[in-house]
Design a protein around this motif. Structure first.
Motif, short mmCIF file in Angstrom:
data_model
loop_
_atom_site.label_atom_id
_atom_site.label_comp_id
_atom_site.label_asym_id
_atom_site.label_seq_id
_atom_site.Cartn_x
_atom_site.Cartn_y
_atom_site.Cartn_z
N UNK A 1 2.88 6.98 -8.33
CA UNK A 1 2.71 6.81 -7.22
C UNK A 1 1.66 6.54 -6.57
N UNK A 2 2.43 5.68 -5.73
CA UNK A 2 1.28 4.74 -5.24
C UNK A 2 1.83 4.32 -3.50
N UNK A 3 0.49 4.19 -2.91
CA UNK A 3 1.06 3.95 -0.79
C UNK A 3 1.49 2.78 -0.71
N UNK A 4 1.50 1.72 -1.47
CA UNK A 4 1.43 0.92 -1.03
C UNK A 4 2.55 0.50 0.25
N UNK A 5 3.80 1.11 -0.24
CA UNK A 5 4.60 0.76 0.95
C UNK A 5 3.52 1.03 2.74
N UNK A 6 2.56 1.39 2.04
CA UNK A 6 2.73 2.09 4.24
C UNK A 6 1.24 0.96 4.47
N UNK A 7 1.17 0.15 5.31
CA UNK A 7 0.89 0.01 6.13
C UNK A 7 -1.16 -0.67 5.58
N UNK A 8 -1.71 -1.05 4.83
CA UNK A 8 -2.90 -1.77 4.30
C UNK A 8 -3.18 0.37 2.84
N UNK A 9 -2.23 0.32 2.97
CA UNK A 9 -2.04 0.99 1.28
C UNK A 9 -2.61 2.07 2.17
N UNK A 10 -2.66 2.50 3.18
CA UNK A 10 -3.06 4.01 3.71
C UNK A 10 -2.16 5.12 3.85
N UNK A 11 -2.81 6.17 4.42
CA UNK A 11 -1.99 7.30 4.70
C UNK A 11 -1.95 6.70 5.98
#
Ligand SMILES: [Zn+2]
Ligand SMILES: [Zn+2]
Length: 248
Positions: free
Chosen positions: A110-120
């Motif tokens: 799981x990666x948070x790449x889809x979030x802005x700047x990759x951050x939660x």
């Protein structure tokens, strides 16, 4: 069509364009500017967040639509999805298992790449409420129902113009209106030839395979299929794209 509607009090569904609805959602999410961005460029962050939310909502809805054939099932699940997106983006995935078909938090890679700047996404209660309000406005029960087929503009306008030309206001008689609408919609969804046959059957006309009418219907159906297949082909799409590009 609306005037008619009011008189006869029959429910005629007016389809809305899914793409445009998503575009409006994006526009309003972007301007519902959130406050807590911790040293980041606020406008840029809002823009990225709006894009992320729109993309997620679009993906969830299109996949749900593919999974669930029944409209009511789809609508119920779609609403749940929309209310869960912000929680998921904030990193609480408790309900994702039931409410999302796209969240990958339970997977190993799981990666948070889809979030802005990759951050939660960290949101204050007020910010979250504001964003949810926009989501509810554009993906509320009624909006989801209006875009239930997820048609794009072309298909939407196509359906409307078809309805209007088959059952135009000036020539509508109360009694035949429903039948005309029915025939037009059926024609659009199963194809002209088949719709003719199904329609005849509903009316109690028995058409045998040897009848010229049957042959005519199947002929129309095949011609229509040939054209729609051709439109799906890559070459056709490319050439259309190239010839339309300058105008946009
Ligand atoms: Zn549209
Ligand atoms: Zn999640």
């Amino acid at each position: 069509m609306r005037e008619h509607n009011a008189k006869v009090q029959e429910k005629v569904q007016h389809f809305k364009c899914f793409i445009h609805n998503m575009r409006n959602l994006h526009k309003h999410l972007r301007s519902a500017c959130i406050k807590q961005t911790k040293g980041m460029d606020r406008l840029l962050y809002c823009k990225k967040l709006a894009t992320a939310i729109r993309t997620r909502v679009r993906l969830e809805l299109t996949r749900l639509r593919k999974l669930l054939r029944g409209d009511e099932l789809y609508l119920a699940r779609a609403r749940e999805t929309v209310t869960n997106v912000l929680d998921c983006f904030s990193g609480s995935h408790d309900r994702c298992k039931h409410k999302s078909v796209f969240c990958t938090a339970h997977l190993k890679g799981h990666s948070t790449r889809y979030l802005p700047y990759g951050k939660i996404v960290v949101l204050s209660a007020a910010d979250k409420q504001q964003l949810q309000k926009v989501l509810d406005k554009y993906c509320g029960v009624q909006q989801l129902r209006d875009t239930v087929q997820l048609h794009n503009t072309n298909r939407c306008e196509n359906m409307h113009s078809r309805l209007f030309s088959y059952a135009s206001k000036s020539m509508v008689w109360k009694r035949s209106f429903t039948a005309l609408c029915y025939s037009a919609t059926l024609g659009a969804s199963v194809g002209r030839g088949l719709s003719l046959l199904q329609f005849a059957e509903r009316c109690g006309i028995n058409i045998e395979a040897s009848d010229p009418m049957y042959r005519y219907a199947m002929f129309t159906q095949n011609i229509a299929r040939y054209h729609s297949d051709r439109k799906q082909k890559h070459e056709y799409k490319t050439s259309r794209y190239l010839s339309h590009r300058k105008r946009e």
